[in-house]
Write an enzyme that holds these catalytic residues in place. Structure first.
Site: not given
Length: 318
Positions: A92, A205
């Site tokens: 991430s 996400h």
């Protein structure tokens, strides 16, 4: 035998007050890195990393810059010992220090981009919270179900998306309050051992972050993304990334697409398994989450992943 290193960079949530202070005390290169980041970002990294209270540090506009700074400072200390990566991957947020270390982004652009990304995500999450008072969207970790089953359940629940493919035993989902409630019910019916709501500011996400993606695309429109000079793995594709143009596109998709971490681990396992060098897998930056996820892979018995975020852990690397 030649030694090679894979650097894994942690994501948001790895932050702790006081992180890497002993590294900076022992390695002047790390402290110099923090000072350079302070100058570029226009704020004091020492105060941010070592004096900021946990609740404040957890904000996206604080944690993203802090974790990136800590990760790059540890990398600077490692470089002073001649330890540099042959492969970079980041989970991430961690993909941004990976972009820096692989030569895709300059050091200066990395700091500016991460700071703006954190500000955009914080602002969007605050808007989401206001618009969904009492029932904000969020994320949850599903433990004990195969990733494919979690994806199937997310599709059936509606308003829920598989966000982080963490390991064969753990998948994180993001979604609306109603969608998460339905997904929890379905996951437990399917035999999930745990469905753990995460203390995060938004549904990262997932398509619910599209507004943040739109704003971020504008923010990086004039930023140069180079082709990597060190092997780089992508969260969005789960494969090697070779084109700066593609990586820039994926930096935007990154906000709305899942983190394909298990796929990246498989690619990394193939790289180290087909090379005669002595490989060392280092989790560079705060925390030890990625080392834990690596232990769930088939490669862990032969190649351990080691957290590197203290002076002692750096000193021990030869």
């Amino acid at each position: 035998m030649e030694k090679k290193y894979a650097f894994l960079f942690p994501g948001q949530g790895a932050q702790t007050q006081g992180m890497i202070k002993d590294v900076c005390d022992s390695y002047p290169q790390a402290r110099k890195c923090l000072d350079s980041i302070s100058e570029i970002a226009g704020e004091d990294m020492v105060k941010l990393l070592w004096e900021t209270e946990a609740a404040e540090l957890a904000r996206s506009d604080r944690s993203q810059l802090a974790i990136t700074a800590a990760s790059l400072a540890v990398a600077a200390a490692l470089k002073s010992k001649g330890v540099e990566p042959s492969v970079c991957a980041g989970f991430s947020l961690g993909e941004f220090p990976a972009l820096c270390m692989s030569g895709v982004l300059s050091f200066e652009d990395t700091i500016r981009v991460v700071k703006r990304r954190g500000q955009i995500m914080q602002s969007v999450c605050e808007d989401i919270a206001r618009c969904n008072a009492g029932n904000p969207p969020g994320m949850a970790a599903v433990v004990g179900l195969a990733p494919e089953k979690v994806v199937e359940i997310a599709n059936a629940a509606g308003g829920v998306y598989a966000a982080n493919m963490n390991s064969a035993r753990q998948t994180v989902v993001a979604g609306t309050a109603k969608g998460l409630e339905k997904a929890e019910e379905l996951c437990k019916q399917a035999g999930a051992r745990r469905f753990v709501r995460l203390a995060v500011a938004g549904p990262f996400h997932s398509p619910l972050m599209q507004l943040a993606a739109d704003e971020f695309e504008k923010a990086i429109s004039n930023v140069q993304f180079n082709n990597p000079v060190v092997t780089l793995l992508s969260n969005v594709t789960g494969e090697k990334a070779t084109s700066g143009k593609e990586i820039k596109k994926n930096a935007v998709l990154h906000l709305t697409n899942p983190v394909l971490w298990t796929a990246e681990e498989t690619v990394l396992g193939g790289i180290v398994g087909n090379d005669s060098a002595e490989w060392n897998i280092l989790e560079v930056g705060p925390g030890k989450v990625l080392s834990g996820l690596w232990r769930d892979t088939e490669f862990a018995e032969k190649w351990a992943a080691v957290p590197v975020n203290t002076a002692d852990s750096i000193t021990s690397i030869e």
